[in-house]
Write a protein that holds these residues in place. Structure first.
Motif, short mmCIF file in Angstrom:
data_model
loop_
_atom_site.label_atom_id
_atom_site.label_comp_id
_atom_site.label_asym_id
_atom_site.label_seq_id
_atom_site.Cartn_x
_atom_site.Cartn_y
_atom_site.Cartn_z
N LEU A 63 2.05 -14.84 2.05
CA LEU A 63 1.41 -13.55 2.29
C LEU A 63 0.46 -13.26 1.14
N PRO A 64 -0.58 -12.49 1.39
CA PRO A 64 -1.40 -12.02 0.27
C PRO A 64 -0.50 -11.19 -0.66
N GLU A 65 -0.75 -11.29 -1.95
CA GLU A 65 0.11 -10.60 -2.92
C GLU A 65 0.23 -9.11 -2.63
N GLY A 66 -0.88 -8.47 -2.30
CA GLY A 66 -0.84 -7.04 -2.02
C GLY A 66 0.06 -6.70 -0.84
N MET A 67 0.06 -7.54 0.18
CA MET A 67 0.90 -7.32 1.35
C MET A 67 2.37 -7.46 0.97
N ARG A 68 2.68 -8.46 0.17
CA ARG A 68 4.06 -8.66 -0.28
C ARG A 68 4.55 -7.46 -1.07
N GLU A 69 3.71 -6.96 -1.96
CA GLU A 69 4.10 -5.82 -2.78
C GLU A 69 4.32 -4.57 -1.94
N LYS A 70 3.46 -4.34 -0.94
CA LYS A 70 3.63 -3.19 -0.04
C LYS A 70 4.93 -3.33 0.74
N PHE A 71 5.21 -4.54 1.23
CA PHE A 71 6.44 -4.80 1.98
C PHE A 71 7.66 -4.56 1.09
N LYS A 72 7.58 -5.03 -0.15
CA LYS A 72 8.68 -4.85 -1.10
C LYS A 72 8.94 -3.36 -1.34
N LYS B 203 12.06 1.60 -0.27
CA LYS B 203 12.08 2.98 0.24
C LYS B 203 13.09 3.13 1.38
N GLU B 204 13.15 2.12 2.26
CA GLU B 204 14.07 2.15 3.40
C GLU B 204 15.50 1.76 3.00
N GLY B 205 15.65 1.25 1.77
CA GLY B 205 16.98 0.85 1.31
C GLY B 205 17.49 -0.42 1.96
N VAL B 206 16.56 -1.35 2.22
CA VAL B 206 16.94 -2.60 2.89
C VAL B 206 16.40 -3.79 2.10
N ASN B 207 17.18 -4.83 2.03
CA ASN B 207 16.78 -6.08 1.39
C ASN B 207 15.63 -6.70 2.18
N MET B 208 14.68 -7.33 1.49
CA MET B 208 13.53 -7.93 2.17
C MET B 208 13.97 -8.99 3.18
N SER B 209 14.96 -9.79 2.84
CA SER B 209 15.43 -10.83 3.77
C SER B 209 16.04 -10.21 5.02
N VAL B 210 16.77 -9.13 4.85
CA VAL B 210 17.37 -8.44 6.00
C VAL B 210 16.27 -7.89 6.90
#
Length: 79
Positions: free
Chosen positions: A41-50, A55-62
């Motif tokens: 992913l583009p770095e900015g997209m990854r950071e936004k997703f992270k 914020k949602e309280g969920v692990n990225m893998s989940v």
């Protein structure tokens, strides 16, 4: 009854337990051993997703597993 958030899990505000949802997500498999998948992913997209996951309280893998599960169940469009 709890409502789903954008990540396919129940909203915390509705009284759900994020740990319980994560356990259900881990159990919701077609069987077999877990495998690692690399996604570029583009770095900015990854950071936004992270940040969104935090914020949602969920692990990225989940969150990714929920997305894939929903896609396989035809609950969301891929494009």
């Amino acid at each position: 009854m709890s409502k789903s958030n954008a990540f396919g899990g129940a909203n915390e505000k509705e009284g759900s337990n994020a740990g319980d949802q994560a356990a259900r997500d881990m159990a919701d498999t077609t069987g077999g051993e877990e495998v690692k998948m690399t996604v570029r992913l583009p770095e900015g997209m990854r950071e936004k997703f992270k940040r969104r996951c935090k914020k949602e309280g969920v692990n990225m893998s989940v969150a990714v597993r929920r997305f894939v599960r929903r896609a396989l169940n035809n609950e969301i469009d891929l494009l």
